[in-house]
Design an enzyme around this catalytic site. Structure first.
Site, PDB file in Angstrom:
ATOM      1  N   ASN A  13      46.802  39.746  36.995  1.00 37.17           N
ATOM      2  CA  ASN A  13      46.813  40.294  38.360  1.00 37.17           C
ATOM      3  C   ASN A  13      48.256  40.651  38.705  1.00 37.17           C
ATOM      4  O   ASN A  13      49.080  39.769  38.924  1.00 37.17           O
ATOM      5  CB  ASN A  13      46.251  39.244  39.330  1.00 37.17           C
ATOM      6  CG  ASN A  13      46.335  39.693  40.778  1.00 37.17           C
ATOM      7  OD1 ASN A  13      46.625  40.855  41.065  1.00 37.17           O
ATOM      8  ND2 ASN A  13      46.093  38.772  41.698  1.00 37.17           N
ATOM      9  N   TRP A  14      48.524  41.948  38.726  1.00 33.01           N
ATOM     10  CA  TRP A  14      49.916  42.387  38.952  1.00 33.01           C
ATOM     11  C   TRP A  14      50.333  42.246  40.418  1.00 33.01           C
ATOM     12  O   TRP A  14      51.508  42.400  40.739  1.00 33.01           O
ATOM     13  CB  TRP A  14      50.087  43.844  38.513  1.00 33.01           C
ATOM     14  CG  TRP A  14      49.890  44.086  37.045  1.00 33.01           C
ATOM     15  CD1 TRP A  14      49.614  43.142  36.080  1.00 33.01           C
ATOM     16  CD2 TRP A  14      49.961  45.350  36.365  1.00 33.01           C
ATOM     17  NE1 TRP A  14      49.513  43.757  34.850  1.00 33.01           N
ATOM     18  CE2 TRP A  14      49.715  45.104  34.988  1.00 33.01           C
ATOM     19  CE3 TRP A  14      50.206  46.658  36.774  1.00 33.01           C
ATOM     20  CZ2 TRP A  14      49.708  46.121  34.033  1.00 33.01           C
ATOM     21  CZ3 TRP A  14      50.199  47.675  35.825  1.00 33.01           C
ATOM     22  CH2 TRP A  14      49.961  47.406  34.471  1.00 33.01           C
ATOM     23  N   SER A 221      49.876  29.528  38.142  1.00 38.07           N
ATOM     24  CA  SER A 221      51.024  29.182  37.296  1.00 38.07           C
ATOM     25  C   SER A 221      50.669  29.041  35.814  1.00 38.07           C
ATOM     26  O   SER A 221      51.268  28.238  35.094  1.00 38.07           O
ATOM     27  CB  SER A 221      51.720  27.918  37.812  1.00 38.07           C
ATOM     28  OG  SER A 221      52.217  28.141  39.122  1.00 38.07           O
ATOM     29  N   GLY A 242      49.166  35.606  37.341  1.00 36.65           N
ATOM     30  CA  GLY A 242      50.003  36.427  38.211  1.00 36.65           C
ATOM     31  C   GLY A 242      51.357  36.657  37.573  1.00 36.65           C
ATOM     32  O   GLY A 242      51.532  37.505  36.690  1.00 36.65           O
ATOM     33  N   GLY A 243      52.341  35.871  37.989  1.00 34.26           N
ATOM     34  CA  GLY A 243      53.733  36.067  37.585  1.00 34.26           C
ATOM     35  C   GLY A 243      53.932  36.259  36.084  1.00 34.26           C
ATOM     36  O   GLY A 243      54.650  37.176  35.657  1.00 34.26           O
TER      37      GLY A 243
HETATM   38  P1  13P Z   1      50.622  32.928  39.421  1.00 34.86           P
HETATM   39  O1  13P Z   1      50.159  32.992  37.981  1.00 34.86           O
HETATM   40  O2  13P Z   1      51.865  33.695  39.688  1.00 34.86           O
HETATM   41  O3  13P Z   1      50.671  31.499  39.901  1.00 34.86           O
HETATM   42  O4  13P Z   1      49.479  33.658  40.293  1.00 34.86           O
HETATM   43  C1  13P Z   1      48.167  33.308  40.124  1.00 34.86           C
HETATM   44  C2  13P Z   1      47.335  34.293  40.853  1.00 34.86           C
HETATM   45  O5  13P Z   1      47.325  34.335  42.067  1.00 34.86           O
HETATM   46  C3  13P Z   1      46.557  35.252  40.059  1.00 34.86           C
HETATM   47  O6  13P Z   1      45.639  35.935  40.844  1.00 34.86           O
END
Ligand code: 13P
Length: 261
Positions: A13-14, A221, A242-243
């Site tokens: 998820n960008w 995370s 995400g990140g």
């Molecule tokens: P992170 O991997 O940055 O914690 O984000 C998770 C997220 O919200 C994916 O949709």
């Protein structure tokens, strides 16, 4: 991940990162690195911002890549005076596969409720898109001991009046809000416990057969260093990242989760 009927999913998820030019370089890098065995083992999904979807589609189509892509949100409406919204039929025209619905950032910053999430799930299904429904509790709720009840209520709300043949196809992403972007990852056991509770809830609302087919992802995370232990849990079928997915090299390592420490 023990059930052979559920193909593991690694979804990036960008969020509001990576512009359309950067997205072309990103997908090309993935295309260059991923091999048949990766695609055979794991479904690779990316959720670019709306403005990048056309560029991503063009690169994927040109090289017949087995990467699937989704939209980070979908309008509950078909068409009309809804400034700024994007409809399911517009997404379908771009051969989008998934619609991410009810991400905690949309619930928090755009006041989405279980009712609006349910309406968006219906809009996705109506347009032949697969809903990826995000659920999960805040830190307060976890500390008060209500994480399971809260998350299962979100599931029940999201699935109101959705028929079982659609439910068996969809994806649920359990993302504890306190673990998103914080570096604070849930333990593999936490991820397993909630995924099992979600599967049991789906079995209760529908049937064990439907519950056995639903894919449940963990998000919060996730990175190459912790993905394998999470994926070893029997009810966790993948991850929503995400990140760590903003760096294609790191995302590739996550996609190759069995090779990680
Ligand atoms: P992170 O991997 O940055 O914690 O984000 C998770 C997220 O919200 C994916 O949709």
């Amino acid at each position: 991940m023990t059930n052979d009927s559920r193909k593991p999913v690694m979804a990036g998820n960008w969020k509001m990162n990576i512009n359309h030019l950067e997205s072309i370089a990103y997908v090309n890098k993935m295309a260059f690195s991923l091999i048949e065995a990766d695609y055979a083992r794991t479904e690779v999904v990316i959720f670019p911002p709306f403005t990048n979807i056309r560029s991503v589609q063009t690169v994927i189509d040109a090289d017949h890549l087995a990467i699937t892509y989704g939209a980070q949100d979908i309008s509950a409406h078909d068409s009309g005076a809804y400034t700024g919204e994007i409809s399911g039929s517009m997404l379908k025209k771009l051969r989008v596969t998934y619609a991410l619905i009810g991400h905690s950032e949309r619930r928090a910053y755009h006041h989405e409720t279980d009712e609006s999430v349910n309406a968006k799930v219906k809009a996705a299904i109506k347009n032949d898109l697969i809903p990826m429904i995000a659920v999960g509790e805040t830190l307060d709720i976890r500390q008060s001991g209500n994480a399971v009840d809260h998350t299962l209520n979100q599931i029940q709300g999201a699935l109101k009046d959705i028929r079982s043949n659609y439910v068996s196809e969809l994806v649920i992403a359990y993302e504890p809000v306190w673990a998103i972007g914080t570096g604070e990852v849930a333990t593999p056991q936490d991820a397993q416990d909630m995924s099992l509770a979600i599967r049991q809830k789906v079995a209760k609302l529908y049937s064990q057969d439907v519950a056995d087919k639903v894919r449940i992802l963990y998000g919060g995370s996730v990175k190459a260093g912790n993905v394998k232990a999470i994926m070893e849990q029997p009810d966790v079928d993948g991850a929503l990242i995400g990140g760590a997915a903003l760096d294609p090299d790191e995302f590739l390592r996550i996609i190759r989760w069995p090779d990680q420490p």
